[in-house]
Write an enzyme that holds these catalytic residues in place. Structure first.
Site, PDB file in Angstrom:
ATOM      1  N   ASN A 155       0.549  16.436  41.713  1.00  0.00           N
ATOM      2  CA  ASN A 155       1.819  16.572  41.024  1.00  0.00           C
ATOM      3  C   ASN A 155       1.813  15.930  39.824  1.00  0.00           C
ATOM      4  O   ASN A 155       2.422  16.503  38.752  1.00  0.00           O
ATOM      5  CB  ASN A 155       3.100  16.432  41.682  1.00  0.00           C
ATOM      6  CG  ASN A 155       3.307  15.112  42.148  1.00  0.00           C
ATOM      7  OD1 ASN A 155       2.245  14.284  42.286  1.00  0.00           O
ATOM      8  ND2 ASN A 155       4.350  14.757  42.959  1.00  0.00           N
ATOM      9  N   GLU A 253       2.607   5.225  48.127  1.00  0.00           N
ATOM     10  CA  GLU A 253       3.771   5.972  47.566  1.00  0.00           C
ATOM     11  C   GLU A 253       3.691   7.356  48.304  1.00  0.00           C
ATOM     12  O   GLU A 253       3.154   8.229  47.969  1.00  0.00           O
ATOM     13  CB  GLU A 253       3.339   6.268  46.073  1.00  0.00           C
ATOM     14  CG  GLU A 253       3.276   4.916  45.369  1.00  0.00           C
ATOM     15  CD  GLU A 253       4.382   4.145  44.934  1.00  0.00           C
ATOM     16  OE1 GLU A 253       5.604   4.585  45.378  1.00  0.00           O
ATOM     17  OE2 GLU A 253       4.313   2.944  44.414  1.00  0.00           O
ATOM     18  N   LEU A 254       4.882   7.537  49.036  1.00  0.00           N
ATOM     19  CA  LEU A 254       4.941   8.603  49.930  1.00  0.00           C
ATOM     20  C   LEU A 254       5.995   9.493  49.431  1.00  0.00           C
ATOM     21  O   LEU A 254       6.494   9.327  48.335  1.00  0.00           O
ATOM     22  CB  LEU A 254       4.922   8.186  51.541  1.00  0.00           C
ATOM     23  CG  LEU A 254       3.616   7.279  51.705  1.00  0.00           C
ATOM     24  CD1 LEU A 254       3.831   6.788  53.042  1.00  0.00           C
ATOM     25  CD2 LEU A 254       2.302   7.800  51.397  1.00  0.00           C
ATOM     26  N   CYS A 287       8.058  13.211  43.847  1.00  0.00           N
ATOM     27  CA  CYS A 287       8.535  12.673  44.918  1.00  0.00           C
ATOM     28  C   CYS A 287       9.949  11.944  44.678  1.00  0.00           C
ATOM     29  O   CYS A 287      10.395  11.618  45.616  1.00  0.00           O
ATOM     30  CB  CYS A 287       7.525  11.575  45.485  1.00  0.00           C
ATOM     31  SG  CYS A 287       6.902  10.516  44.311  1.00  0.00           S
ATOM     32  N   GLU A 461       4.493  -0.008  41.980  1.00  0.00           N
ATOM     33  CA  GLU A 461       3.392   0.229  40.850  1.00  0.00           C
ATOM     34  C   GLU A 461       4.249   0.071  39.600  1.00  0.00           C
ATOM     35  O   GLU A 461       5.427   0.455  39.572  1.00  0.00           O
ATOM     36  CB  GLU A 461       2.912   1.718  41.075  1.00  0.00           C
ATOM     37  CG  GLU A 461       1.826   1.951  42.045  1.00  0.00           C
ATOM     38  CD  GLU A 461       1.074   3.190  42.038  1.00  0.00           C
ATOM     39  OE1 GLU A 461       1.880   4.284  41.695  1.00  0.00           O
ATOM     40  OE2 GLU A 461       0.138   3.273  42.628  1.00  0.00           O
TER      41      GLU A 461
END
Ligand code: ADP
Length: 481
Positions: A155, A253-254, A287, A461
């Protein structure tokens, strides 16, 4: 695809400073047309081990450089990325589908992390701690964790790589990146520019092939000391389990299930603009995209009417052909998922205000959609939609909406619009999320810590905190003084 510099179009993996092919290849498609635009190598397990070894050998020299030397190289890379922003954006729109304007913005956003960590490289400070005996001194230094593996999604084909590589290299780590097989061209072009910037062979490696096989090699390697992953929660959990055997450090990072709450005292016009930016950017495929829009009773009818009207004006088309607001979805699975979310909501008394169908352009295009009367038994209440669909829920009291907002296993981003100062503090403190935006619809920036809690991930991050993910503390006790 027209590039000013055609040598940025690469179809090979990048290992130890060499461009590598394989007998077996995988096609890459343009989601706007369905056409094949490139073939990328399917590297085998032994190629992955070669890349790991290369990163291991490069690590010794790379960590030995001064922070200022690493900083200079990162800064050169940053400059080259900006100098080639148009070409990188064209490559990205071709493989990913997002409008060219968004691709350009993403290249700039990715580059901002490289610039930021070129600066932060010089600030990996340690500590001196008052000792418990007068004959002793206690020092804490911070060292690079070692060889890092990064697995990134489709993405944000550029920024998700930049967000990992920049702090890793700043800290003194070397890295092996497995980009998404759907969007590898942005990754290859970044490697080409890193090489031109003078980043030594083996410091950055890009591998492509079977995701499962590469994931297994990277996670089982005892040379690799850290995995940084951005992608789905399901794959994140799997990789975390795989990393357990060698007790790797992990950053994940989900997924998310972002609430976007509009209170009675909000500025409705601003909230509408924020909701559009949060939901329809990248066709809803981020996300941190708003997943559930909660609007308070007193302004619900006014809000949904104006919101749907604004959404109905969004334009849809191939990103390379014009300045559209929205491009295609990434693939057939994404289109089917979006359709099923809408069908489910309509079957449960959702009211369609605009959109609701695949776009008349055909292919992977879907109409920007607004659904009123959203309810808690709909799939979109619990599952990440990842498409251009906004379900609007009605709520009465602040307490109710907080309960609903937190009623999820995810905890990435939350948004709300309100003006009452005490409410702003109360709600901010009650939301179980790693990031909260108040009266804003977009919150990502290189200077702030991006990341989630609960099943949305581990670690941050960006910002000064992002460097910690790539550093280990070493406690040194000096005695006999
Ligand atoms: P999405 O559903 O958004 O495509 P994924 O989590 O499937 O997200 O993909 C994110 C990244 O993880 C991609 O680079 C993909 O190739 C990779 N990936 C998917 N499955 C695995 C796996 N079993 N092991 C390692 N990497 C994987």
């Amino acid at each position: 695809m027209k590039l000013h510099d055609t040598s940025l179009f690469k179809q090979q993996a990048y290992v130890n400073g060499e461009w590598v092919s394989a007998d077996k290849t995988l096609p890459v498609h343009n989601p706007a047309t369905g056409n094949v635009i490139a073939y990328i190598p399917m590297l085998g397990a032994s190629d992955i081990r070669t890349a790991i070894k290369a990163a291991e050998s490069a690590f010794h020299d790379w960590r030995a450089k001064t922070a200022a030397e690493r900083s200079t190289l990162l800064r050169q890379w940053y400059r080259l990325i900006l100098d080639n922003q148009d070409d990188l954006a064209t490559l990205m729109t071709t493989e990913q589908g997002k409008p060219l304007r968004e691709s350009k913005a993403e290249v700039g956003y990715g580059a901002s992390f490289i610039e930021w960590y070129a600066e932060e490289a010089k600030r990996a400070y340690g500590d001196l701690i008052p000792a418990t005996r007068s004959s002793q001194r206690i020092m804490v230094t911070r060292e690079p964790v070692g060889v890092v593996a990064a697995i990134t999604p489709w993405n944000f084909p550029n920024a998700m790589i930049a967000r990992k590589v920049a702090p890793a290299l700043a800290a003194g780590c070397t890295i092996i990146i497995k980009p998404s097989e759907l969007t590898p061209l942005s990754a290859f072009a970044m490697a080409e520019l890193a090489e031109r910037a003078g980043i030594p062979a083996g410091v950055i490696n890009i591998v492509t092939g079977d995701a499962k096989e590469i994931g297994a090699e990277l996670t089982s390697s005892t040379i690799i000391r850290k995995l940084s992953f951005t992608g789905s929660t399901a794959v994140g959990k799997l990789l975390m389990k795989q990393c357990a055997d060698s007790v790797k450090k992990v950053s994940l990072e989900l997924g998310g299930n972002a609430p976007f709450i509009v209170f009675d005292d909000a500025n409705v016009e601003q909230a509408i603009q924020g909701a559009i930016a949060s939901k329809y950017r990248n066709s809803g495929q981020t996300c941190v995209c708003m997943n559930r829009l909660f609007v308070q009773e007193g302004i619900y009818d006014e809000f949904v009417e104006k919101f749907a009207e604004a959404v109905s004006k969004l334009t849809v088309g191939p990103g390379l052909d014009g300045d559209f607001n929205q491009g295609p979805l990434i693939n057939e699975a994404a289109l089917l998922k979006t359709k099923s979310m809408v069908d489910d909501a309509l079957a449960k008394k959702g009211r369609l205000l605009t959109g609701g169908r695949p776009h008349s352009l055909g292919g992977l295009f879907y109409e920007p959609t607004v659904l009123a009367n959203a309810a808690m038994d709909m799939k979109c209440y619990q599952e990440e939609i990842f498409g251009p669909v906004a379900p609007v829920f009605r709520f009465h009291h602040e307490d109710d909406v907080i309960t609903m907002a937190n009623d999820t296993r995810y905890g990435l981003a939350a948004y709300f619009y309100a003006n009452d100062l005490s409410r702003v503090f109360r709600v901010t403190e009650s939301l179980e999320y790693g990031m909260v935006a108040v009266n804003e619809g977009v919150l990502s920036t290189e200077v702030a810590p991006f990341g989630g809690i609960k099943e949305s991930g581990i670690g941050r991050e960006g910002s000064k905190y992002g460097l910690d993910e790539y550093l280990e503390m070493k406690y040194v006790l000096l005695g006999g003084i």
